[in-house]
Scaffold this motif. Structure first.
Motif, PDB file in Angstrom:
ATOM      1  N   VAL A 103      -4.708  13.466   2.450  1.00  0.00           N
ATOM      2  CA  VAL A 103      -4.797  12.180   2.885  1.00  0.00           C
ATOM      3  C   VAL A 103      -4.528  10.994   1.846  1.00  0.00           C
ATOM      4  CG1 VAL A 103      -7.462  12.383   2.028  1.00  0.00           C
ATOM      5  CG2 VAL A 103      -6.932  10.525   3.801  1.00  0.00           C
ATOM      6  N   ILE A 104      -4.385   9.605   1.986  1.00  0.00           N
ATOM      7  CA  ILE A 104      -3.922   8.840   0.939  1.00  0.00           C
ATOM      8  C   ILE A 104      -4.769   7.709   1.217  1.00  0.00           C
ATOM      9  CG2 ILE A 104      -1.898   7.196   0.527  1.00  0.00           C
ATOM     10  CD1 ILE A 104      -0.124   8.862   2.105  1.00  0.00           C
ATOM     11  N   VAL A 105      -5.385   7.106  -0.003  1.00  0.00           N
ATOM     12  CA  VAL A 105      -6.434   5.893  -0.058  1.00  0.00           C
ATOM     13  C   VAL A 105      -5.594   4.981  -0.730  1.00  0.00           C
ATOM     14  CG1 VAL A 105      -8.363   5.023  -0.748  1.00  0.00           C
ATOM     15  CG2 VAL A 105      -8.274   7.212  -0.056  1.00  0.00           C
ATOM     16  N   ILE A 106      -5.698   3.677   0.055  1.00  0.00           N
ATOM     17  CA  ILE A 106      -4.758   2.638  -0.690  1.00  0.00           C
ATOM     18  C   ILE A 106      -6.067   1.601  -1.175  1.00  0.00           C
ATOM     19  CG2 ILE A 106      -3.581   0.417  -0.260  1.00  0.00           C
ATOM     20  CD1 ILE A 106      -1.897   1.997   1.322  1.00  0.00           C
ATOM     21  N   THR A 107      -6.182   0.950  -2.117  1.00  0.00           N
ATOM     22  CA  THR A 107      -7.282   0.021  -2.503  1.00  0.00           C
ATOM     23  C   THR A 107      -6.685  -0.984  -3.564  1.00  0.00           C
ATOM     24  OG1 THR A 107      -9.590  -0.222  -3.539  1.00  0.00           O
ATOM     25  CG2 THR A 107      -8.118   1.560  -4.611  1.00  0.00           C
ATOM     26  N   GLY A 108      -7.345  -2.037  -4.242  1.00  0.00           N
ATOM     27  CA  GLY A 108      -7.005  -2.888  -5.089  1.00  0.00           C
ATOM     28  C   GLY A 108      -7.677  -2.824  -6.385  1.00  0.00           C
ATOM     29  N   GLU A 109      -7.002  -3.183  -7.456  1.00  0.00           N
ATOM     30  CA  GLU A 109      -7.407  -3.289  -8.878  1.00  0.00           C
ATOM     31  C   GLU A 109      -8.378  -4.235  -8.777  1.00  0.00           C
ATOM     32  OE1 GLU A 109      -8.431  -2.036 -12.526  1.00  0.00           O
ATOM     33  OE2 GLU A 109      -7.328  -0.907 -11.141  1.00  0.00           O
ATOM     34  N   GLY A 110      -9.573  -4.497  -9.404  1.00  0.00           N
ATOM     35  CA  GLY A 110     -10.407  -5.280  -9.790  1.00  0.00           C
ATOM     36  C   GLY A 110     -11.249  -5.549  -8.763  1.00  0.00           C
TER      37      GLY A 110
END
Length: 208
Positions: free
Chosen positions: A56-63
């Motif tokens: 599985v791949i999780v995409i998120t953002g820094e900060g």
């Protein structure tokens, strides 16, 4: 050195067990999508799709932001992916930011968007490209192209209506209004709404 441990422009990557965590890393611009980020993200996703150890791949953002969309300053100055006249700009879109939806659509691995903050414009569209979205009350979604006099050019006009239906997609696209919290859950912009302090743990749980 493994593929994931190398430096990627405007992207951080970490593999934990069978999950690949991909973090948009351009915090000075609220993780706005750059040409460098497009290249990094598509390279990583395509490699991970062939990696049998990634499930599985999780995409998120820094900060505190998921993704602010396109670089507004680059748009104003007609630089980077926004350089050139109409035909050149069309080609830059095709071979630039539009590679992201094409890449994600071709993946065999499920992709989760961990929406840790505002997902605006192309950032909202990126979240819609993912199979599942999990966020908190700090998550905000906006198709704000209309406020800049732009047409969604990164696949959002297709993905958004597929997720929340034509009527709601038109409402977001024509008004540019932001949708957050419980409303985002009710609309289907989020599959899961969790407490801020539980976001990471809940995402790990959903990812298995």
């Amino acid at each position: 050195m493994s593929f994931y441990s190398q430096a990627f422009a405007h992207l951080s990557v970490q593999k934990k067990n069978h999950t690949l965590w991909v973090t948009l890393n351009n915090p000075e611009q609220s993780n706005a999508i750059s040409l460098e980020m497009v290249d990094s993200l598509t390279r990583v996703l395509r490699f991970a799709d062939f990696d049998s150890l990634v499930r599985v791949i999780v995409i998120t953002g820094e900060g505190t932001s998921f993704c602010a969309g396109g670089d507004v300053k680059a748009m104003q100055n007609k630089t980077g992916m926004f350089a050139g006249e109409s035909n050149e700009l069309r080609m830059r879109y095709m071979h630039g930011i539009q590679q992201i939806p094409k890449c994600i659509e071709e993946l065999s691995k499920p992709v989760i968007a961990m929406v840790n903050g505002p997902a605006i414009g192309a950032g909202c569209d990126l979240a819609m490209m993912c199979d599942l979205r999990i966020g908190t009350e700090k998550a905000k979604f906006g198709e704000t192209f209309v406020k800049l006099g732009l047409v969604p050019g990164d696949g959002g006009s297709f993905f958004l209506q597929r997720v929340i239906g034509f009527s709601k997609a038109m409402q977001m696209s024509l008004t540019g209004d932001l949708v957050s919290g419980a409303e985002a859950l009710n609309w289907g912009l989020l599959n899961y709404l969790v407490p801020v302090e539980s976001l990471l743990a809940e995402t790990e749980e959903v990812g298995g």
